[in-house]
Every structure is written in structure tokens, then in C-alpha cells.
Design a protein around this motif. Sequence first.
Motif, PDB file in Angstrom:
ATOM      1  N   PRO A  18       0.821  -1.218   0.000  1.00 35.24           N
ATOM      2  CA  PRO A  18       0.000   0.000   0.000  1.00 35.24           C
ATOM      3  C   PRO A  18       0.846   1.256   0.000  1.00 35.24           C
ATOM      4  O   PRO A  18       1.965   1.267   0.526  1.00 35.24           O
ATOM      5  N   ILE A  19       0.317   2.292  -0.600  1.00 36.53           N
ATOM      6  CA  ILE A  19       1.006   3.588  -0.608  1.00 36.53           C
ATOM      7  C   ILE A  19       1.200   4.058   0.823  1.00 36.53           C
ATOM      8  O   ILE A  19       2.267   4.554   1.188  1.00 36.53           O
ATOM      9  N   ASP A  20       0.163   3.901   1.630  1.00 36.23           N
ATOM     10  CA  ASP A  20       0.202   4.257   3.040  1.00 36.23           C
ATOM     11  C   ASP A  20      -0.579   3.196   3.801  1.00 36.23           C
ATOM     12  O   ASP A  20      -1.803   3.120   3.670  1.00 36.23           O
ATOM     13  N   PRO A  21       0.084   2.346   4.595  1.00 35.24           N
ATOM     14  CA  PRO A  21      -0.631   1.277   5.316  1.00 35.24           C
ATOM     15  C   PRO A  21      -1.719   1.801   6.250  1.00 35.24           C
ATOM     16  O   PRO A  21      -2.636   1.048   6.619  1.00 35.24           O
ATOM     17  N   ASP A  22      -1.629   3.053   6.632  1.00 29.38           N
ATOM     18  CA  ASP A  22      -2.656   3.640   7.489  1.00 29.38           C
ATOM     19  C   ASP A  22      -3.820   4.227   6.697  1.00 29.38           C
ATOM     20  O   ASP A  22      -4.790   4.724   7.274  1.00 29.38           O
ATOM     21  N   ASN A  23      -3.709   4.168   5.355  1.00 24.17           N
ATOM     22  CA  ASN A  23      -4.753   4.753   4.516  1.00 24.17           C
ATOM     23  C   ASN A  23      -4.826   3.997   3.196  1.00 24.17           C
ATOM     24  O   ASN A  23      -4.496   4.522   2.135  1.00 24.17           O
ATOM     25  N   VAL A  24      -5.269   2.732   3.257  1.00 20.82           N
ATOM     26  CA  VAL A  24      -5.374   1.889   2.071  1.00 20.82           C
ATOM     27  C   VAL A  24      -6.662   2.266   1.340  1.00 20.82           C
ATOM     28  O   VAL A  24      -7.739   2.302   1.936  1.00 20.82           O
ATOM     29  N   ARG A  25      -6.558   2.524   0.022  1.00 15.62           N
ATOM     30  CA  ARG A  25      -7.693   3.079  -0.727  1.00 15.62           C
ATOM     31  C   ARG A  25      -8.028   2.233  -1.954  1.00 15.62           C
ATOM     32  O   ARG A  25      -7.138   1.861  -2.711  1.00 15.62           O
ATOM     33  N   MET A  26      -9.324   1.975  -2.126  1.00 14.66           N
ATOM     34  CA  MET A  26      -9.783   1.149  -3.248  1.00 14.66           C
ATOM     35  C   MET A  26     -11.030   1.770  -3.873  1.00 14.66           C
ATOM     36  O   MET A  26     -11.955   2.179  -3.173  1.00 14.66           O
ATOM     37  N   TYR A  27     -11.043   1.813  -5.206  1.00  7.95           N
ATOM     38  CA  TYR A  27     -12.188   2.303  -5.966  1.00  7.95           C
ATOM     39  C   TYR A  27     -12.674   1.183  -6.880  1.00  7.95           C
ATOM     40  O   TYR A  27     -11.889   0.565  -7.594  1.00  7.95           O
TER      41      TYR A  27
END
Length: 517
Positions: A18-27
Motif C-alpha cells: 500500500p502507498i500508506d498502510p494507514d490509509n489503504v484506498r480502493m475504488y
Amino acid sequence: MSIKLYNTATRSKEVFTPIDPDNVRMYVCGPTVYDRAHLGNARPVVVFDVLNRLLRHTYGDDHVTYVRNFTDVDDKINATALARKEAGAEGSIEELVRERSDETIRWYHEDMDALGTLRPDHEPRATEYIAQMVAMIADLIAKGHAYEAEGHVLFKVSSYKDYGKLSGRKVEDMIAGARVEVAPYKEDPMDFVLWKPSTDELPGWDSPWGRGRPGWHIECSAMAFELLGARFDIHGGGNDLQFPHHENEIAQSKCAGHEFANVWMHNEMLQVEGKKMSKSLGNFRTVRDVLDNGVFGLEGLVAGDQVRMAFLLSHYSTVMDFSYKRVHEARTKLDNFGQVLGKLGEQFRSNLIFKREFVDPAIVSALNDDLNTSAAVSKIQILAKDLPTDPAKRAIRIRSIHSSLCLLGFEDLKNSAQARNSASNFDGVLEIVKQGQDRFDYKLIVNFRVSLSTKDKELVRSKSIQWREFRNNKQYEKADELKERMLDAGVELRAGSSGIDTFVSQDFDPTKLEGLK
């Protein structure tokens, strides 16, 4: 173990970072809300629901953002609204379009909820992000990637050198194979619409290019940017969206200066009884058709969890055949799992709760391998096959099976008729027999499927007392020999603080106890 996902963009299975493990984003691209969702629409919803659950299991609920949109700008929605207005419905065309969209979204939620899917964190409607779309289109014009022509704004495909890379298509081949009439206002046959004019009787919004409405592709780019940022982790959808929708999303987003998605995932299509689903073949099925009317002549209705299980028995990257055989297989597995969840009685069943730490690592390992749901189900079957006879160990195993099923989206299985009946049957044959003058009591606990005759119960009881007497008199060799013989007959003896626990298995053979001394 790291999560590995097949990335369509690189055509390889990759470790997900993930780009940021604290802010995983999926569309994930959602439905155009003009009618009921069909089975093909439902497959990506279930697929990416499992991925959403896996990401939350790995990174935590507070560190995952899942977005799935509603396309509520569409000619079919407009046609329905116009027909209603012509039939005398009150309200403006915009109000009737909104009414139709609200209705269809409600249906969608009802149907997808029935399949056990979680609602995404955000479900944006395209009509709520028109301003962001207009701003993005204006930026593309300013950067030389789009142009206005006869009230339309079109994306200039030639301005993006990597066009076709996701789908593996060449622009030259696409132009040569085009069989549609090219609009005269296009500079190039491959250019696609970002904005188009609306007539007075159709919904429209003001823009620098006149009153109009957005093209389909710009909607997802604008909503993803607004809710997830210029760069996010995963973009998903059915492989029918790979071209042109996702190809066009990439082109316009990249040209707008957005890095866009790192990983692209696509599920394969769904067939019904070995054929492509279509109305002309008579095998077209909406989710609601199946839930309300059943399918394939199966006895009883097909429940939502059975549809879900039918989907999960195929890997998302393979064509899935929704057939009698597959639905029957799904139903059988769920019935068996439900029975297992009740095998410690009603109180234990009703108190089962999902906890991430209870999920068996083998199930997580299967899902980590490119969302291998069929392997995960097989591993749960292994856990459920031979339950420990020790009550404490059995409780731990059933708890793990329950939480593992919850990770796959079967939270309510513990409340199924099979689970309730199993628990009730277990409680019904649980007996505690008091032995008046004996030095301590003993319990006779029977597997829920075993129905003992009075004679057999008395036989088990007498041999259990005999084993207790051997132990009380310190005749341990005789006690051990008797215990071994009884185990061979399907009866396990165990000394507890409150007496003797006697477990009778499904393999109980009373003939092996007769004649024992």
C-alpha cells in the motif's frame, strides 16, 4: 504472509504494497442505476467485498477506504423518467430522474445486502460531483488534452502515448477495426466524449461549453480523485470495463496530472448453465429473480448466502458458470457448515462472535494468494471435517470456523436453520445421569446425530461406572485396557473434576461393548 494480487496493468501477480498502510484506498466501478442488478452485476460486488474484508483484516477497519460509485446520469434513466412524465407523473424531469435513481439504488442495496456484502465507505452519485467533473474537463482543455466541438468536449486520445496499454490494444488496430460511424466533430475516430449537450427536456448542468451533461468515463476519474486523491492503491471492476472505460479513465486522469491507481483488478464474466447470460437465450437472471423465485428447479428458494457461496467457489479471474450443479454444491457446503456451528449446543451457538484473532491462518493464507476464495472454502471444510471430541478443543475449532466464515462474508450462518437445528438436537440428547450412592456423579454427553436406545445408554453407563471403579481402586492397567476397548467401540472416556465425561461418537458400535468384563 503478504497479500499478492494479479495486476492487470503489469500482467503479473505482485506483492501488494500500500502507498500508506494507514490509509489503504480502493475504488470499484459501480452500477448504472436504471434497473435491477443481474447476476453478472453482482459478481464484482461479491469479489471486491471479500477483498475489502481482507484489507480490513490486515490493516484494520480504520485504515481502509472503499469507494463504489452510482452512475445516475444515463440515457436509460432519462428514458424511464420521460415515459413517466408522459404518463402523467408529477414533477420536473430532474425530479423524476432522481426518483427513478433513488428507487433503483434502494433495490440495489436490498439485493447486495442479501448477498452478505458490506456497504462501501463512500457511494458517490455522479450527479453530486458535476462541479468536479467540469473542473477536470477544463483542466484537460487547458493542458491540450481535450477540445470543444459543436457543444461537445472530447478527449484527444493522440495526446496520451500510453493509450491502450491496460487492455493491450493498439490505437491503429482499433481505428482499422472500427465499425461505427464517426461523429463529424471528432478530430480523431478514437477521441471520446467528456461533455455533451443536453436538450431542454433532458437533465443538464451549466458549464463553460453550454448546458449539458458529463460523459461516462470522466465521472469515475473525478469521483476517485475527490474521494481518494491523485494516487490510490486499487481500482477494480469487471473485465468488460477494461476497455474502453478503464482505458479512458487512465488516459484522462494521467493527463490531468494524477498518478491514479497502482493496481488494476478485473473479475471475469459470469455464464448461466454454460452460456452467456442474455434475454434472447432465456437465461437472463436478476439477483431478485433468483432470491424470490428460485432457479434451475431446485427445491426451495435460493438464499443470498447460497448465491454468494456459488460465486466464491470459482476464482474471480476465471469464467464462472452459475448452474444447477454449482448452486447445489454451494447449498450443501453451507448446510454442512451450519450444522457444525451448532455442535456445542444452543448457548454456544448464540454466543459465537467474530474476532479477527480467531480466523484460521490457513484461510487468510488462501485469500492472500490473489483472493483464492475457493481454496479458502476448502480449508474451512478441512477444519470442519473431524471435530475434536474434547469439548474445549471442539469449542476452539468451531469458534475458528465461525470467524473464518465471517471473513468470507457469512456472518449470519450461525443463525441458519441448520445451525439452530443442530444446536437444538445437541441439547436434546445431552444427558446428566446422577448415581445416588456413587462417590461422584458422571455425565453422559452424546454427539447430536447419535440416538441411543435405552439398552445402549445403560450399557455405556455401566461401562463408564466400571472404568471409574477401576480408577478409584487404583487398578490402572484394567482402566486403561477398558478405556482403549471403549474407544474402539466409539466411546471416549475422560475423568473430570465433576465426574466422568462420556462422549459417544457417530461410529458407536454397541456390539464391541457386549461381553466386556
